[in-house]
Each structure stands twice: as structure tokens, then as C-alpha cells.
Write a protein that holds these residues in place. Structure first.
Motif, mmCIF file in Angstrom:
data_model
loop_
_atom_site.group_PDB
_atom_site.id
_atom_site.type_symbol
_atom_site.label_atom_id
_atom_site.label_comp_id
_atom_site.label_asym_id
_atom_site.label_seq_id
_atom_site.Cartn_x
_atom_site.Cartn_y
_atom_site.Cartn_z
ATOM 1 N N ARG A 232 25.618 -27.254 67.412
ATOM 2 C CA ARG A 232 24.314 -26.661 67.631
ATOM 3 C C ARG A 232 23.310 -27.681 68.164
ATOM 4 O O ARG A 232 22.484 -27.383 69.017
ATOM 5 C CB ARG A 232 23.841 -26.083 66.295
ATOM 6 C CG ARG A 232 22.445 -25.516 66.329
ATOM 7 C CD ARG A 232 22.226 -24.669 65.086
ATOM 8 N NE ARG A 232 20.820 -24.439 64.896
ATOM 9 C CZ ARG A 232 20.313 -23.309 64.459
ATOM 10 N NH1 ARG A 232 21.120 -22.310 64.183
ATOM 11 N NH2 ARG A 232 19.037 -23.160 64.288
ATOM 12 N N MET B 106 15.010 -22.923 68.048
ATOM 13 C CA MET B 106 15.679 -22.874 66.746
ATOM 14 C C MET B 106 15.745 -21.431 66.238
ATOM 15 O O MET B 106 16.754 -20.979 65.705
ATOM 16 C CB MET B 106 14.934 -23.734 65.720
ATOM 17 C CG MET B 106 15.023 -25.210 65.979
ATOM 18 S SD MET B 106 16.702 -25.825 65.820
ATOM 19 C CE MET B 106 16.796 -25.977 64.039
ATOM 20 N N LYS B 107 14.635 -20.731 66.432
ATOM 21 C CA LYS B 107 14.570 -19.353 65.963
ATOM 22 C C LYS B 107 15.583 -18.497 66.709
ATOM 23 O O LYS B 107 16.270 -17.664 66.140
ATOM 24 C CB LYS B 107 13.158 -18.811 66.191
ATOM 25 C CG LYS B 107 12.683 -17.905 65.090
ATOM 26 C CD LYS B 107 11.184 -17.682 65.177
ATOM 27 C CE LYS B 107 10.832 -16.623 66.181
ATOM 28 N NZ LYS B 107 9.407 -16.519 66.432
ATOM 29 N N ASP C 275 18.795 -19.175 65.367
ATOM 30 C CA ASP C 275 18.932 -18.495 64.078
ATOM 31 C C ASP C 275 19.274 -17.031 64.290
ATOM 32 O O ASP C 275 20.178 -16.475 63.668
ATOM 33 C CB ASP C 275 17.614 -18.573 63.295
ATOM 34 C CG ASP C 275 17.462 -19.886 62.550
ATOM 35 O OD1 ASP C 275 18.500 -20.502 62.244
ATOM 36 O OD2 ASP C 275 16.324 -20.299 62.282
ATOM 37 N N LYS C 276 18.505 -16.448 65.222
ATOM 38 C CA LYS C 276 18.702 -15.035 65.516
ATOM 39 C C LYS C 276 20.120 -14.821 66.010
ATOM 40 O O LYS C 276 20.837 -13.929 65.580
ATOM 41 C CB LYS C 276 17.688 -14.618 66.577
ATOM 42 C CG LYS C 276 17.663 -13.144 66.902
ATOM 43 C CD LYS C 276 16.456 -12.856 67.797
ATOM 44 C CE LYS C 276 16.346 -11.386 68.128
ATOM 45 N NZ LYS C 276 17.376 -10.929 69.054
ATOM 46 N N GLU D 63 22.618 -16.739 65.514
ATOM 47 C CA GLU D 63 23.581 -16.978 64.448
ATOM 48 C C GLU D 63 23.741 -15.715 63.600
ATOM 49 O O GLU D 63 24.825 -15.354 63.190
ATOM 50 C CB GLU D 63 23.115 -18.152 63.595
ATOM 51 C CG GLU D 63 24.215 -18.758 62.782
ATOM 52 C CD GLU D 63 23.876 -20.178 62.351
ATOM 53 O OE1 GLU D 63 24.390 -20.592 61.321
ATOM 54 O OE2 GLU D 63 23.095 -20.859 63.045
ATOM 55 N N ASN D 64 22.608 -15.054 63.383
ATOM 56 C CA ASN D 64 22.682 -13.808 62.626
ATOM 57 C C ASN D 64 23.418 -12.738 63.420
ATOM 58 O O ASN D 64 24.166 -11.951 62.868
ATOM 59 C CB ASN D 64 21.282 -13.334 62.245
ATOM 60 C CG ASN D 64 20.712 -14.130 61.083
ATOM 61 O OD1 ASN D 64 21.396 -14.340 60.087
ATOM 62 N ND2 ASN D 64 19.497 -14.609 61.216
ATOM 63 N N LEU E 177 27.063 -13.055 63.226
ATOM 64 C CA LEU E 177 27.735 -12.757 61.967
ATOM 65 C C LEU E 177 28.639 -11.547 62.202
ATOM 66 O O LEU E 177 28.326 -10.691 63.018
ATOM 67 C CB LEU E 177 26.706 -12.424 60.886
ATOM 68 C CG LEU E 177 25.871 -13.587 60.388
ATOM 69 C CD1 LEU E 177 24.783 -13.083 59.468
ATOM 70 C CD2 LEU E 177 26.744 -14.580 59.651
ATOM 71 N N VAL F 191 34.834 -2.593 47.646
ATOM 72 C CA VAL F 191 34.027 -3.595 48.347
ATOM 73 C C VAL F 191 34.791 -4.038 49.589
ATOM 74 O O VAL F 191 35.822 -4.693 49.501
ATOM 75 C CB VAL F 191 33.736 -4.810 47.437
ATOM 76 C CG1 VAL F 191 32.891 -5.834 48.200
ATOM 77 C CG2 VAL F 191 33.022 -4.364 46.175
ATOM 78 N N GLY G 298 33.110 -14.223 56.061
ATOM 79 C CA GLY G 298 31.949 -14.922 56.604
ATOM 80 C C GLY G 298 30.750 -14.027 56.843
ATOM 81 O O GLY G 298 29.816 -14.405 57.545
ATOM 82 N N GLY G 299 30.767 -12.844 56.262
ATOM 83 C CA GLY G 299 29.645 -11.944 56.510
ATOM 84 C C GLY G 299 29.373 -11.031 55.338
ATOM 85 O O GLY G 299 29.616 -11.385 54.187
ATOM 86 N N LYS G 300 28.898 -9.855 55.674
ATOM 87 C CA LYS G 300 28.400 -8.982 54.631
ATOM 88 C C LYS G 300 29.525 -8.197 53.955
ATOM 89 O O LYS G 300 30.682 -8.245 54.375
ATOM 90 C CB LYS G 300 27.406 -8.010 55.231
ATOM 91 C CG LYS G 300 28.019 -7.052 56.240
ATOM 92 C CD LYS G 300 26.950 -6.087 56.705
ATOM 93 C CE LYS G 300 27.532 -4.961 57.522
ATOM 94 N NZ LYS G 300 26.512 -3.979 57.902
ATOM 95 N N ASP G 301 29.140 -7.485 52.915
ATOM 96 C CA ASP G 301 30.053 -6.591 52.212
ATOM 97 C C ASP G 301 29.532 -5.173 52.321
ATOM 98 O O ASP G 301 28.326 -4.953 52.317
ATOM 99 C CB ASP G 301 30.145 -6.973 50.724
ATOM 100 C CG ASP G 301 30.822 -8.318 50.511
ATOM 101 O OD1 ASP G 301 31.252 -8.926 51.503
ATOM 102 O OD2 ASP G 301 30.910 -8.748 49.357
ATOM 103 N N ILE G 302 30.451 -4.233 52.411
ATOM 104 C CA ILE G 302 30.049 -2.824 52.450
ATOM 105 C C ILE G 302 30.694 -2.138 51.257
ATOM 106 O O ILE G 302 31.872 -2.357 50.965
ATOM 107 C CB ILE G 302 30.524 -2.165 53.758
ATOM 108 C CG1 ILE G 302 29.889 -2.870 54.952
ATOM 109 C CG2 ILE G 302 30.197 -0.676 53.767
ATOM 110 C CD1 ILE G 302 30.462 -2.455 56.283
#
Lengths: 215, 900
Positions: free
Chosen positions: B218, B548-549, B552-553, B555-556, B559, B655, B660-664
Motif C-alpha cells: 500500500r 488514504m481515504k 480505505d474505501k 479496501e472496504n 472485502l 453462520v 476475511g470478511g463478514k458473516d451472514i
């Protein structure tokens, strides 16, 4: 400027908890994207966001877990508290019920995180002053009694959102600095990244906290 | 790879040979109305192609769907403007990817490659080709590239653009545009539909298909992005630069230099003063030592503008070539990275009588380079001079900077010296002097070798020079302003020149200084106003944060993201032993590949309840792809009782975890139809109504009451009269008594599952006079009924005793007497039924051996793994052993009379 490959020296894990509809996901979104999500669907699961911030000249990567607020998921979301360095406990200043449930959320947070986890109370929707149902003073008192940091914020206008996340990080960082948060302890919620391999860092790194509930 | 090259080669015009290719990811910002929208990475195929002695890079967009489908995005000629470097700043850190920076004029491209032999080879070849281009003596002619790109006209390679600054305006579009500007006509014939509409949205899903860490290195990306946006946070500050060049013909400074160095009203901010032929002695030539250096330095210092306070930045000398750079004291704090270098091009291409010396420095955020050169002499040696120039360009590298920089790697380059270009030889000397007497310089300059070579783009491409309005600086009789009267009688020429290259340079003055008469040359000077980039820290900070923002964005956004078609799956009514399936669609809506998995919740031993199964429970999804997960629900004997008793319900939260990310959370539910199958004898004998007509809570209560250990609080023994045996058992046995005794193959022929389901439904919902289905279905239903009882007829607590005592009837009878009363009744009923069946064995063909085998396993079962056994009990039996003992136990009751 750090020359390391990571671009940050610490990772802090945060969780956001509180009743359904208090605006947890909107706070996260406002913090990571600087935007308000008007029609935010209920979180069915655990969302994940990240941002790099700076505290005292140190770059810190926040890993934020935004949990579902629905009561039926409560048992499942408890799995995610483990290893959080910061917990943002959110209620809606226009709905007293969400405030009344705070003690239950707080006891979960206390029981399921380590004693040094910084808990920050956020009264969200401060832009809806006309519909206010919980006064600042009583919430402040609740926060003081329970030794929580407290702020009223608005995910819609962005008011104080930045502050809540940053103040939490500052407090965690302070805890690291004064030694009250032991990075080597399991589940401290903090990972320290070396600036450069083999330089000014001991070889044995603290155990990285395991992410999420990969139990 | 080889076949791919062959395939591509076949599509190229003849003569264009592919040298090497490489897959890579292109980094760019997409632009919208000039605003940077986001930073993206897209797949590209880089092809290095050569045509006779020239090379170019073809950059293809890689189609997302078809592996060998490419469309040309742009072509980059490898000429002297082309630069290629590995992003070395990140080379000292642990990063796996290779970042390749390609630039030509205002085009900057960043590519990311997987490391390895192939990437190394590719980079090697490109660097080699670019070196060849730099050394080439013939003017570049990249018209052969037009075949790839008919719409775009290449920057004119033959026309004279030397007097027109910023010809780069006609260049290719900036890299940041996400352009599909060049679809080659000759590639189009292959498939119009596939190529004519480049998939603009493709990049969103095709990005990062290879990398698990899209935000690799980065730091270097930040640096690169900041460089791209430099103009947004830098201001230009005007500084004046005085360039002076003087061939002193080996003479010492016998007079002051103020008439040369401080003729302007205001003191310049920077002086770059160059000398040639400082010392013509053998010592200077052979040992590079001369007292003249010090003498001339002092003379220069004395001659600097009196209103300025100067500091010497650097002095560099090679034999007779010396360059000194001064800067006003007030700017000193902003000077960084000072370095000097020299290149000799004299004898054997090495000696220092000819060549160049150079000094570079960074002032604020700009990089400046000053070169002083002395090129080959004599009118006819044009080619030698050209070669000297190219040699200096290629060989002069500042190696003390990091990364090392060549002359061309600077924002602004100032080149002075005795370049030695003359007036072409066919001009009559008298005519020259005549024109000079008329001050008709323009007529004479048409014969200027430098101008001719420059216009032909053989030398100093991109450099500019001010208008020449002064007499030639060469050759005079020393001490006079008279043209050379020596026997050589040299023709006058503008040997001494000042040139510059770079943006934001404004010409002010260009003149000679005839008042200095020490040498056979006159000194020449040029005054320029240069814009130096100064970082505005406030804006820098803001833009840095923006970058940087953005990251960040990004990077999100990078995901893992999936969407599921439903988070609530309801199976509706679910009956015992009747499976049902639902499909869950998981779509990768993100930009990276996703590894998903159903994970265990805290403290659970499995990711889902035992009555549910997900197939597959883990998988890998490429962006844009879907995955179909089959959820199968089945309540069988393992799980029926816990549902009947209310210890469990058809409700589970799965679950779905993304690596490396979210859970549903997927909620699975159903409405279990309570059935007499999977109940306990104790509960069934208290139900006078069909189970479907008993309130579900009552069923739960009865079941829990049957096992006080599970629910000690629920000990309400209702004194309702109980049935002797479960009525369902009675109905089944009764049906077989009436219909089945003489049926051949009884208990040996399997029933039909639909009929068995119908029988179960009948028993659950009514008190039937007769049961549906064939005798075989009824017989199998009986066995299933016995097998699914919460506790077998011989309860788990007596299993060991029964097996141990199977050797003799009395011990078996003892076990019988230990049975709870309800179990005794059921056992007795079944034994008498079996005896009756055996009486009809001539018709139904059954023998005792088969019968005891069938019923043995239904009546005596091993406890489930988690059953609390007493300390003395150990049930370690192998299967044949166990089967034999079970049969023996039952058999005793068939051949003996219980009432004896």
C-alpha cells in the motif's frame, strides 16, 4: 513516514453492539465512507469494515465488526465479542426502550470481553432533537456510573461519529502506553505490526487475535 | 503461454515480432469529469513487439470471460522518452509483487506482476529494448505502430517541433483514463461482437482475480498516487536561473567576470557556470589536476551578482570541463539530493578532454539537472558530436541518489557547453563575414549544424533554445573582437549554447559577452525563469488523507462480498422421516474471490443442528459467480424425540462466514408435525387421542415427565388411567394379526415408503379401524415404530444385563421382571405376536431365526454415545457378537412360556 509494508503499526478490533435500528451500521458506514446510508437494511449477520487512523503519530488499522441487533441473533452475536479492544455500545436517543436495554448489552460486553476493553456509549440520532426520548444528562450519568466513555452522535449528519471511533482508539492506545493493556495477553484485541522486519521490534510478536468467531 | 504468443503473433502484421509477453494488473484511477473516482486494478496483457530495430509495448485488455480474448488498449513506443523502472522503493520490504512503472512523456502506468522467472524475463527484455532505443543513432520512426491505432496520430516524428514547447499536448491520453481508445481494426475481423463493445463494467468483477491481498504494498501505491496528483498540492514559485558557458582556451582569468555574470538588474537565484578547455596542459589531461580550477572558481565567485548572497552547491570538473552551481543563500534550506557526475567521451570514448559534467539537485519538490559538455570539434565531425551527446545521455547516471537517476529523469534539465556545432562547410567564409557585418544572423543560422541536427531529432529531442540574436561566440583573435586571423582562419560559429528541457521554463535572455577577451571564444549566457514546485503542506495533507481515504474505501470494497437470495428459510410442515430440501443461492457480488463456509457457533459442535445438512457447506466463488447450496432437513429417529419433547425445535441460525470478511446469518425453520414415531412408551400410553389431536405442550409435558432426570421440575404425574400398550402399537399388531399372518415374505419383503408415510399419518391423526397400505408396509412400520421409541423395550439401563444373561432363560426372565410395567406389557404383546407369526410359518415362510434377528435389534438397542452409563457397565461388543446375544435373548422367550 513508516516504510513498512503494512502502513500501520497496530490493528484494533472493534465491535458495535446495541438494539436493532439504533443505527450501528450507519455509524460504521459514516465512519468508513463518510456517507449516510438512508435505507440501510437490517444487518443479518456481522458486517465488517476497516479504516486506517492516526493516533499520536501512529497509524492504526481499525477492524470493525458491526453486529446484528435483532434479539433473535443475540446468542449468535455473542460469539463476536471475544478479542475486541473496543466496544461501541449504541442506543437511539429517540427510543427509550433502546436505552433501557443498555444494561443487558453492557453486561454481555463486560462478561464476554477482556477487562481492558474500552466501552464507548453512543447516543445516536442526535439530529432528531425534537423526538428526543432520553436526556443527555441521564445517559451521561449512566455512563459515569458504569465508567463508560460517552458521546451523542449522528450517523446522519456525521456529528461526533469520527470522535467516537477516534476517542476509543486513543483510550486503547493510552492503555497500551501505560501498560494496562497487555498486548501479549490473549484476546487483547490489538495486534502490533513491526515497522520494519528485524528493526526495533522484538522477534516474538504477540499472538494475533483470531478474527471473528472462527471458533 | 507459447500457444498464446503464437496466436497473438498470427494477428500482428508481418515484420512485427513478439519478443515476450506478461500478464499483469494495471493500477489506475478512473476519471469522471476530471475527478478521481476510485483506484482500480484491471487485468492486462503486456506484449513487447519489435519491428526491425524498434520496439514497442502493446497493452491489451484481458477479457474477463474468454481466456484468450484480448483487445488492444494502447501502444507505447520505446523511444528515448520511454522510462521503465521497478518500483524499487518497495524492494527492500517484504512484498511479493513486482511493481513495474512505465512512463513516456505524460503517460504514467503502473503494473503489478506476480514475481518469478517470467516477470523477470519480461522486465529484462523491456529494459534491454529501451536501452537499444536510447543508443540508436537513427531518428525514431514509429509510424509502423499506426497500424494498431489508426485513430490516433503519433506525435510527429519527422516534423520540427523543436522550437515549439510542450509538444506533448498531442500525446496519448493520460493513463488515469480508463480508456478503450484503441481497438485495432485488423483485430476486429475476428469477432465484431466480442471486440466492438469492451466490457466497461468488467473491471469491477475482474479485478484482483488473482491476488488474495489486493492492497499489497500500500505504501508504494500511496507514493505513486501522490506523485500522480502532484499538481494539486504544489504551487509554482518562480526562480531565475543564470546559465553561463565559456570556453576559456586554457587561459587563466586575467580579468573580472562581472561583465558576463552580473549584467542583469536582479541577482539570479541560481547560477550554473560552465567552462571548457580550462587547462590544455598535459598534466591536466593525464592527471586531471590543475591550479586553474581554483583560479576560475575564485573569479566566478568574485563575478557573481553583488546583490545576491550565494552559496556554492557543487563543483564538478573533468579535465578542462568544469561546472559550478550556486544558489542564493535563502533557498539553501530547500536544496536536497545534490550529486554530480561526469562522462568522458574523448580518446577511446573515455578520456576527459571531451564529454560532459553534470550536477543535479532537488529544490523544493522539483528536480533540476545541469549539464556542461564539450563535444567533438571540427566542422565535419557532426556525427561525432551527435554520438558524444547520446553517450553522455546514456552513460551519465547519478548513482548516489536512490533510486539512481539519469539526466532525463529530472523535471528540468539545463544543458550548456561548447557543443562545437559549426556552420555547414559549403558556406563561403567571405559571405559569412558579410552577413555578420549586416547582423543577418537568421540567414546564417540556416546553416547552423546544431539547428539542422536538432530539427532532424537526432539530438536534444525535447530541448529548447532561445532566439540567437548575438554574434557567433567563436572564433576570435584572443584579446580582441576580431574574427580569427590565424592561418587556420576558422569560420565563425555558434559553438557555445544554452538549452533547456522541462515544464514551466520561461525564456528571458540569451546573449554573448564580447567584452571578455581572454579566449578565442566569447562567453554566452542565458537567463531563464523557472517554476519550481513547492508543496503546500495543508493541501498535501488534505490530498494525502484523500488518497488514504480512497484506499480505505477501496479496501472496504475489496472485502469479500456475497449476497444470498434469502436469509430466512422456512421448510413449512415437516413430517417424521420425510426429508425436504431448499436451495440457497449465494452470489459473489464483490470484487474478489470468496471462500465461504458455514461455521460453528460458539460452543456448538457442528455448524448446524443434527436434523439439517448443507451441501456443500464450504466453497469458493469467483466474482460474479453463483453457488447453490442445498439445505436438507430430515427428522429421523435420532432427532424426533428431542423435537417431540420440546428440547429442540426446528429452528437454527446458520453462520455463513466469508473468509476475511463478514458473516451472514441464515435462519432455518420448520414446523415439525409431532408423530407417535419417536415418542416414549411412557408418553404414548397416556395419550388416548391421536397425537395430532394432543396439544403440543401436552406432548412435551408427557415426554419430559417420562424422563424426570431431564426435567425434574415437571413431575406432575396426572392420575389419568393409562393404556396397557401404546394404541399405535396395538393398531399395527392388530392389522398384522388380521391381514398378515399368512402373507408370504412377511417381515422379509420391504414396504413402500409412501405407504409407510401414509400409515404413520393415519396413526398420528386418527384411531383407525384399519391401516392403509400393504401388509409389508405395515410390518415395516411396526419395526420402525419399535426402533424409534425414545427408549427401546429393553431400556438402555438393562441392555448390559440382558446381553450378559442371554445364555439362560431364568436370567432373561429376571431382566424381564426388571422392566418398567409399561415395557413389560409391550414386550409381552410382541412376544405373543411373534409366537403367533411362527404358528403360521408354513404360510408366511418365516422361521424363528429370522424373526429374532429382526426384532432383536428393534427391542434391544445400544445406548446412544452420550448416554450416561453406570461405572460397572461396559458395552464393548463387536457387531456379530452383539447380534448373536440379542437373538439368543429374544429366542428364549419364544421357546419358553413367560408365565411359567
Amino acid at each position: 513516514m513508516s516504510a513498512g509494508p503494512y502502513n500501520y503499526s497496530y490493528i484494533f478490533k472493534y465491535i458495535i453492539i446495541g438494539d436493532m435500528g439504533v443505527g450501528k451500521s450507519c455509524l460504521l458506514h459514516q465512519f468508513t465512507e463518510k456517507k449516510f446510508m438512508a435505507d440501510c437494511p437490517h444487518t443479518i449477520g456481522v458486517e465488517f469494515g476497516t479504516r486506517i487512523i492516526e493516533v499520536a503519530g501512529q497509524k492504526i488499522k481499525l477492524q470493525i465488526w458491526d453486529t446484528a441487533g435483532q434479539e433473535r441473533f443475540r446468542a449468535v452475536t455473542r460469539s463476536y465479542y471475544r478479542g475486541a479492544a473496543g466496544a461501541l455500545l449504541v442506543y437511539d436517543i429517540t427510543r427509550r426502550s433502546t436505552y433501557n436495554h443498555l444494561s443487558s448489552w453492557l453486561s454481555d460486553a463486560r462478561n464476554l470481553t477482556n477487562p481492558n476493553t474500552v466501552i464507548f456509549l453512543i447516543g445516536n440520532k442526535s439530529d432528531l432533537e425534537a423526538q428526543r426520548d432520553v436526556t443527555y444528562e441521564e445517559a451521561k450519568q449512566f455512563a459515569d456510573e458504569n465508567e463508560l466513555l460517552f458521546i451523542e452522535a449522528s450517523a446522519k449528519t456525521g456529528d461526533n461519529v469520527e470522535d467516537a471511533f477516534l476517542e476509543t482508539a486513543k483510550k486503547i492506545y493510552q492503555n497500551i502506553q501505560d501498560g494496562s493493556l497487555d498486548l501479549n495477553a490473549a484476546e487483547s484485541g490489538v495486534q502490533h505490526k513491526p515497522l520494519q522486519p528485524g528493526r526495533n521490534q522484538p522477534q516474538n510478536q504477540p499472538n494475533p487475535t483470531k478474527e471473528g468467531c472462527a471458533c | 503461454m507459447e500457444s498464446l504468443i503464437a496466436n497473438l503473433q498470427a494477428q500482428l502484421p508481418s515484420g512485427h515480432r513478439i519478443v515476450t509477453i506478461s500478464f499483469s494488473l494495471k493500477h489506475s484511477f478512473s476519471l469522471e469529469a476530471g475527478l478521481v473516482q476510485e483506484w482500480i486494478r484491471t487485468n492486462r496483457l503486456l506484449v513487447l513487439v519489435e519491428n526491425s530495430t524498434e520496439s514497442a509495448l502493446l497493452i491489451y485488455i484481458v477479457s474477463k470471460n474468454v481466456a484468450d480474448e484480448f483487445s488492444l488498449e494502447r501502444t507505447i513506443p520505446l523511444d528515448t522518452e520511454f522510462k521503465c523502472e521497478i518500483d524499487t522503493a518497495s524492494a527492500n520490504i517484504v512484498t511479493t509483487d513486482i511493481f513495474l512503472k512505465l512512463s513516456r512523456k505524460k503517460v504514467h502506468l503502473l503494473f503489478e506482476m506476480l514475481p518469478g522467472f517470467k516477470a523477470n524475463k519480461f522486465v529484462d527484455e523491456v529494459v534491454k529494448a529501451s536501452e537499444v532505443a536510447n543508443k540508436k543513432r537513427a531518428p525514431p520512426n514509429f509510424s509502423w505502430l499506426e497500424v494498431y491505432n489508426p485513430q490516433l496520430v503519433w506525435e510527429s516524428t519527422t516534423g520540427s517541433d523543436s522550437e515549439q514547447p510542450t509538444s506533448a499536448a498531442t500525446e496519448l491520453q493520460p493513463s488515469s483514463q480508463n480508456c478503450h481508445d484503441a481497438i485495432p481494426a485488423h483485430l476486429n475481423h475476428k469477432s465484431d461482437s466480442e471486440l466492438s463493445s469492451p466490457d466497461v463494467t468488467a473491471h469491477r468483477s475482474s479485478i484482483a482475480t488473482g491476488g488474495a491481498t489486493p492492497i499489497a504494498a500500500r505504501e508504494s501505491v500511496v507514493r505513486y498516487q501522490m506523485a500522480l496528483r502532484e499538481t494539486a498540492y504544489t504551487d509554482l514559485r518562480q526562480i531565475s536561473i543564470f546559465l553561463g558557458t565559456y570556453n576559456v582556451n586554457g587561459q587563466p582569468p586575467t580579468s573580472g567576470l562581472a561583465d558576463w555574470l552580473s549584467v542583469d538588474k536582479d541577482p539570479p537565484d541560481i547560477y550554473a557556470v560552465g567552462f571548457q578547455e580550462l587547462d590544455l596542459s598535459k598534466e591536466a589531461f593525464l592527471f586531471n589536476e590543475t591550479p586553474r580550477e581554483e583560479e576560475w572558481l575564485r573569479a566566478v565567485i568574485r563575478g557573481l551578482h553583488p546583490k545576491g548572497k550565494y552559496r556554492k552547491v557543487k563543483l564538478v570538473r573533468l579535465v578542462g570541463m568544469m561546472l559550478i552551481v550556486f544558489i542564493q543563500e535563502k533557498h539553501w534550506a530547500y536544496v536536497r539530493g545534490v550529486a554530480s557526475e561526469f562522462v568522458g567521451t574523448g580518446l577511446m570514448g573515455k578520456m576527459g578532454n571531451k564529454g560532459g559534467v553534470a550536477i543535479r539537485l532537488d529544490l523544493h519538490n522539483s528536480s533540476l539537472c545541469f549539464v556542461n559538455s564539450h563535444l567533438a570539434a571540427h566542422t565535419e565531425e557532426v556525427e561525432r558530436r551527435n554520438q558524444d551527446y547520446l553517450d553522455i545521455c546514456n552513460r551519465l547516471v547519478f548513482s548516489t541518489t536512490f533510486p539512481s537517476k539519469a539526466i532525463k529523469d529530472h523535471d528540468q534539465v539545463f544543458w550548456i557547453g561548447d557543443l562545437n556545432y559549426r556552420l555547414s562547410g559549403d558556406l563561403d567564409l567571405l559571405r559569412v563575414k558579410d552577413l555578420l557585418d549586416q547582423s543577418n544572423y537568421q540567414a546564417l543560422l540556416q546553416y547552423d549544424q546544431f539547428r539542422a541536427q536538432h530539427a532532424a531529432r537526432k539530438i536534444f529531442v525535447g530541448y529548447q533554445e532561445g532566439p540567437i540574436l548575438f554574434r557567433p561566440s567563436y572564433k576570435y583573435d584572443p584579446g580582441t573582437d576580431n574574427w580569427d586571423t590565424s592561418e587556420k582562419n576558422r569560420a565563425p560559429a555558434w559553438c557555445d549554447r544554452c538549452l533547456w528541457k522541462g515544464d514551466n521554463v520561461q525564456f528571458k535572455e540569451y546573449r554573448s559577452h564580447p567584452g571578455l577577451r581572454m579566449s578565442d571564444h566569447k562567453p554566452v549566457s542565458c537567463l531563464l525563469e523557472c517554476g519550481v514546485k513547492i508543496i503546500d503542506t495543508v493541501r498535501y495533507r488534505r490530498i494525502y488523507e484523500e488518497v488514504m481515504k480512497k484506499l480505505d474505501k477501496l479496501e472496504n470494497e475489496f472485502l469479500p462480498q456475497v449476497s444470498v437470495d434469502s436469509t430466512e428459510i422456512n421448510f413449512g410442515n415437516v413430517a417424521f422421516n420425510e426429508g425436504a430440501t431448499k436451495i440457497l443461492t449465494v452470489a459473489n457480488t464483490g470484487q474478489v474471490p470468496v471462500q465461504y463456509e458455514f461455521i460453528k457457533k460458539h460452543r456448538d459442535s457442528k455448524y448446524c443442528k443434527p436434523w439439517l445438512a448443507c451441501e456443500p457447506y464450504t466453497g469458493f466463488l469467483m466474482p460474479g459467480d453463483n453457488s447453490y447450496i442445498t439445505l436438507e432437513i430430515l427428522v429421523d429417529k435420532r432427532t424426533a424425540w428431542s423435537l417431540n419433547s420440546g428440547l429442540d425445535e426446528l429452528y437454527d441460525i446458520l453462520v455463513l462466514h466469508l473468509d476475511g470478511g463478514k458473516d451472514i446469518f441464515i435462519t432455518v425453520s420448520g414446523n415439525y408435525q409431532k408423530s407417535c414415531f419417536g415418542c416414549s412408551i411412557e408418553a404414548l400410553i397416556q395419550m388416548h387421542q391421536p397425537i395430532a389431536q394432543v396439544a403440543p405442550e401436552t406432548v412435551c409435558q408427557l415426554e419430559k415427565a417420562a424422563y424426570p432426570s431431564i426435567d425434574p421440575g415437571n413431575d406432575s404425574d396426572s392420575k389419568q388411567p393409562v393404556l396397557a400398550v401404546p394404541k399405535e402399537l396395538w393398531f399395527l399388531l392388530d392389522e398384522l394379526y388380521r391381514r398378515g399372518m399368512d402373507t408370504p415374505g412377511l417381515f422379509e419383503q420391504p414396504g413402500l415408503s409412501t405407504e409407510i408415510a401414509a400409515i404413520r399419518k393415519t396413526l398420528d391423526e386418527s384411531l383407525p379401524d384399519t391401516l392403509p397400505g400393504s401388509v409389508h408396509s405395515v410390518a415395516e412400520s411396526l419395526l420402525i415404530f419399535l426402533e424409534t421409541l425414545k427408549e427401546p423395550i429393553i431400556p438402555f439401563s438393562l441392555t448390559q444385563k440382558a446381553l450378559d444373561g442371554c445364555g439362560a432363560f431364568p436370567s432373561c426372565k429376571t431382566v424381564y421382571s426388571c422392566l418398567p410395567l409399561s415395557h413389560q406389557h409391550v414386550f409381552k404383546h410382541i412376544i405373543s405376536f411373534l409366537k403367533e407369526v411362527l404358528l403360521h410359518s408354513s404360510k408366511n415362510g418365516l422361521d424363528a431365526k429370522t424373526l429374532v434377528a429382526l426384532f432383536g435389534s428393534a427391542l434391544i438397542r445400544l445406548p446412544p454415545p452420550n448416554y450416561p452409563l453406570g461405572p460397572s457397565i461396559s458395552l464393548s461388543l463387536n457387531q456379530p457378537h452383539l447380534d448373536r446375544k440379542r437373538c439368543m435373548f429374544i429366542h428364549h422367550f419364544l421357546v419358553n412360556d413367560l408365565d411359567d
